[in-house]
Every structure is written in structure tokens, then in C-alpha cells.
Design an enzyme around this catalytic site. Structure first.
Site, short mmCIF file in Angstrom:
data_model
loop_
_atom_site.label_atom_id
_atom_site.label_comp_id
_atom_site.label_asym_id
_atom_site.label_seq_id
_atom_site.Cartn_x
_atom_site.Cartn_y
_atom_site.Cartn_z
N GLY A 8 35.43 30.79 49.05
CA GLY A 8 36.06 29.49 48.84
C GLY A 8 37.48 29.48 49.41
O GLY A 8 38.20 28.51 49.25
N ASN A 9 37.86 30.57 50.07
CA ASN A 9 39.25 30.74 50.49
C ASN A 9 39.33 30.74 52.02
O ASN A 9 38.95 31.70 52.68
CB ASN A 9 39.75 32.08 49.89
CG ASN A 9 41.21 32.34 50.18
OD1 ASN A 9 41.72 31.99 51.24
ND2 ASN A 9 41.88 32.97 49.23
N GLY A 11 41.85 30.96 53.93
CA GLY A 11 42.78 31.98 54.43
C GLY A 11 42.07 33.31 54.62
O GLY A 11 42.25 33.99 55.63
N LYS A 12 41.23 33.67 53.64
CA LYS A 12 40.47 34.92 53.76
C LYS A 12 39.51 34.83 54.94
O LYS A 12 39.30 35.81 55.66
CB LYS A 12 39.64 35.17 52.48
CG LYS A 12 40.44 35.64 51.28
CD LYS A 12 39.50 35.95 50.14
CE LYS A 12 40.21 36.35 48.87
NZ LYS A 12 39.30 36.60 47.75
N ASP A 65 35.28 40.50 46.88
CA ASP A 65 35.92 40.36 45.57
C ASP A 65 37.10 41.32 45.54
O ASP A 65 36.99 42.45 46.02
CB ASP A 65 34.93 40.68 44.45
CG ASP A 65 35.41 40.09 43.14
OD1 ASP A 65 35.68 38.87 43.10
OD2 ASP A 65 35.55 40.83 42.15
N PHE A 137 49.43 34.60 49.25
CA PHE A 137 48.94 33.88 48.07
C PHE A 137 48.94 34.85 46.88
O PHE A 137 49.22 36.05 47.03
CB PHE A 137 47.53 33.32 48.31
CG PHE A 137 46.47 34.38 48.47
CD1 PHE A 137 46.31 35.03 49.68
CD2 PHE A 137 45.65 34.74 47.41
CE1 PHE A 137 45.34 36.02 49.83
CE2 PHE A 137 44.67 35.72 47.55
CZ PHE A 137 44.51 36.36 48.77
N ASP A 140 51.02 38.27 46.06
CA ASP A 140 51.80 38.74 47.21
C ASP A 140 53.32 38.76 46.97
O ASP A 140 53.98 39.71 47.43
CB ASP A 140 51.49 37.89 48.46
CG ASP A 140 50.17 38.27 49.09
OD1 ASP A 140 49.66 39.37 48.79
OD2 ASP A 140 49.64 37.47 49.89
N ARG A 172 42.04 44.13 52.10
CA ARG A 172 40.92 43.36 52.67
C ARG A 172 40.66 43.80 54.10
O ARG A 172 39.52 43.96 54.54
CB ARG A 172 41.28 41.88 52.61
CG ARG A 172 40.10 40.95 52.76
CD ARG A 172 40.46 39.54 52.33
NE ARG A 172 40.85 39.53 50.94
CZ ARG A 172 42.11 39.35 50.50
NH1 ARG A 172 43.08 39.13 51.35
NH2 ARG A 172 42.36 39.37 49.22
P1 IMP Z 1 39.01 36.73 44.30
O1 IMP Z 1 38.47 37.97 44.87
O2 IMP Z 1 39.12 35.62 45.31
O3 IMP Z 1 38.40 36.34 43.00
O4 IMP Z 1 40.55 37.03 44.02
C1 IMP Z 1 41.00 37.71 42.91
C2 IMP Z 1 42.45 37.43 42.67
O5 IMP Z 1 43.16 38.62 43.01
C3 IMP Z 1 43.09 36.33 43.50
O6 IMP Z 1 43.00 35.09 42.88
C4 IMP Z 1 44.53 36.79 43.58
O7 IMP Z 1 45.20 36.38 42.41
C5 IMP Z 1 44.38 38.30 43.57
N1 IMP Z 1 44.38 38.81 44.94
C6 IMP Z 1 43.34 39.31 45.65
N2 IMP Z 1 43.71 39.65 46.89
C7 IMP Z 1 45.02 39.36 46.96
C8 IMP Z 1 45.97 39.46 48.01
O8 IMP Z 1 45.69 39.87 49.14
N3 IMP Z 1 47.21 39.05 47.70
C9 IMP Z 1 47.57 38.56 46.50
N4 IMP Z 1 46.73 38.42 45.49
C10 IMP Z 1 45.45 38.82 45.73
#
Ligand code: IMP
Length: 189
Positions: A8-9, A11-12, A65, A137, A140, A172
Site C-alpha cells: 500500500g506504500n 514509496g516502497k 513487512d 517516513f 526515519d 529494505r
Molecule cells: P509495514 O511493514 O508497512 O507494516 O511497516 C511497519 C512500520 O515500521 C511502518 O509503518 C513504519 O512505522 C516502520 N518502518 C518500516 N520501515 C521503515 C523505514 O524504512 N523507515 C522508518 N520507519 C519504518
């Protein structure tokens, strides 16, 4: 055949597209509703999401994740990072763990409908003493990575203050590179 990144991201997605292109892998964006299971293991969560997404889409795909792990707090917030970020935010984590070691971890789970393959990536660092920077985000602005051989380091800068440094050594990126290698070697894409 194409491989999809279910996320859903956006940016990712942009980050993954750029990294996987270096391995000759083109990806497409998919964002179906996927129910995340609750578990203390990123690998279990990502693998279950990959299976569920594949049951709906029926095509080779991967999910990711990730989370912030603080050893002093027994790995909290870990797999609950997204929820904790919404509830406590960076101010809450600063109150709990300012200056303490921390680690970002990511798990990518890939499946073509048969086995699920999981790839982990992590980056060590510490929680800053205050929130700094506007890039990136989530956590960070409060994460300062450790120095890493061969990668230009920005001193005490947080990931949010130095997006270039984040791109070079993020959890990542490390997981995506393992996926890229795997797909390249399997010569499917
Ligand atoms: P999800 O994997 O999208 O559920 O992300 C888990 C949560 O971990 C995110 O909402 C962020 O709060 C945090 N997170 C994961 N990767 C990063 C990153 O690269 N930078 C900052 N926060 C991160």
C-alpha cells in the site's frame, strides 16, 4: 511474465522498482486488500500475506513487512511498529529509548504459488536524542544508522536527514537485493 509487489506504500514500490531493475527484474504495483496475521515474527507475517495475496491474484508476487526493533525493550515495537507509530509516534519512542541501540528489519516474502521464499535485511543503529529531518517516513527522523564499510556515512544524521544514506544501506534494500539475486538466478523474469 511479471512479478508484482503487493504493497500500500508507493514509496516502497518506487524503491523496489529501482533496486530490482539492477537485477533485470521488472515489477508491477498491486494493492489488493490483504489481512495481516498477528505474530511476533516478520517472516510469518510476510509469508502468510504472500500466500493470501497469491490466492487472490494468482500471479508471482512479493510482499514486505518491516519494523523497528529495540533490544532494551525486548524488540518492541517490532512487528507492531505501524500500530505503535500511530499510537505513540516518534515522541513516544524517544521517551522510551533515546540514545539506545535499535535495528530496522525487513522481510520480503516471494511466492509463485508453490513454495514461499523469505529474504531478510537489517540495519543497525541507535535512537537519536530528538526528531530530526524531513525525508523518508515513519521512524526515519529518530534513527541514526551505524557506519558501514564502503558506504558514505553522514555522521550523526538520521535517515530522515540523509535519504541518500538511507537508500544506500536500508534494511529494505538489503532484503530486495537478496530477492533480486534469487530471481536472477531462477531466470524467470
Ligand atoms: P509495514 O511493514 O508497512 O507494516 O511497516 C511497519 C512500520 O515500521 C511502518 O509503518 C513504519 O512505522 C516502520 N518502518 C518500516 N520501515 C521503515 C523505514 O524504512 N523507515 C522508518 N520507519 C519504518
Amino acid at each position: 511474465m511479471q512479478v508484482s509487489f503487493v504493497t500500500g506504500n508507493s514509496g516502497k514500490f518506487a524503491e523496489a522498482e529501482k533496486i530490482l531493475k539492477e537485477f533485470g527484474v521488472n515489477i508491477s504495483y498491486q494493492n489488493p486488500q490483504v489481512n495481516e496475521i498477528r505474530s511476533d515474527s516478520l517472516e510469518e507475517i510476510a509469508s502468510a500475506s504472500a500466500r493470501e495475496a497469491h490466492a487472490g491474484l494468482g500471479q508471482p508476487l512479493f510482499v514486505e513487512d518491516s519494523g523497528l526493533f529495540i533490544p532494551l525493550l525486548d524488540g518492541f515495537p517490532g512487528p507492531y511498529s505501524a500500530w505503535v507509530f500511530r499510537k505513540l509516534g516518534n515522541r513516544g519512542i524517544l521517551r522510551l529509548a533515546s540514545g539506545k541501540p535499535a535495528k530496522f528489519r525487513a522481510c520480503i516474502a516471494y511466492t509463485d504459488g508453490e513454495a514461499v521464499h523469505a529474504f531478510m535485511g537489517s540495519v543497525k543503529g541507535k535512537i537519536s536524542d530528538q526528531s530530526r529531518g524531513t525525508g523518508g517516513f515513519g521512524y526515519d527522523p529518530i534513527f541514526i544508522p551505524e557506519k558501514f564499510p564502503g558506504i558514505r556515512h553522514s555522521g550523526e544524521k538520521t535517515f530522515a536527514e540523509s535519504p541518500g544514506m538511507k537508500f544506500a544501506l536500508s534494511h529494505r534494500k538489503r532484503a530486495l537485493e537478496k530477492l533480486g539475486k534469487f530471481l536472477q538466478e531462477s531466470r524467470k523474469y
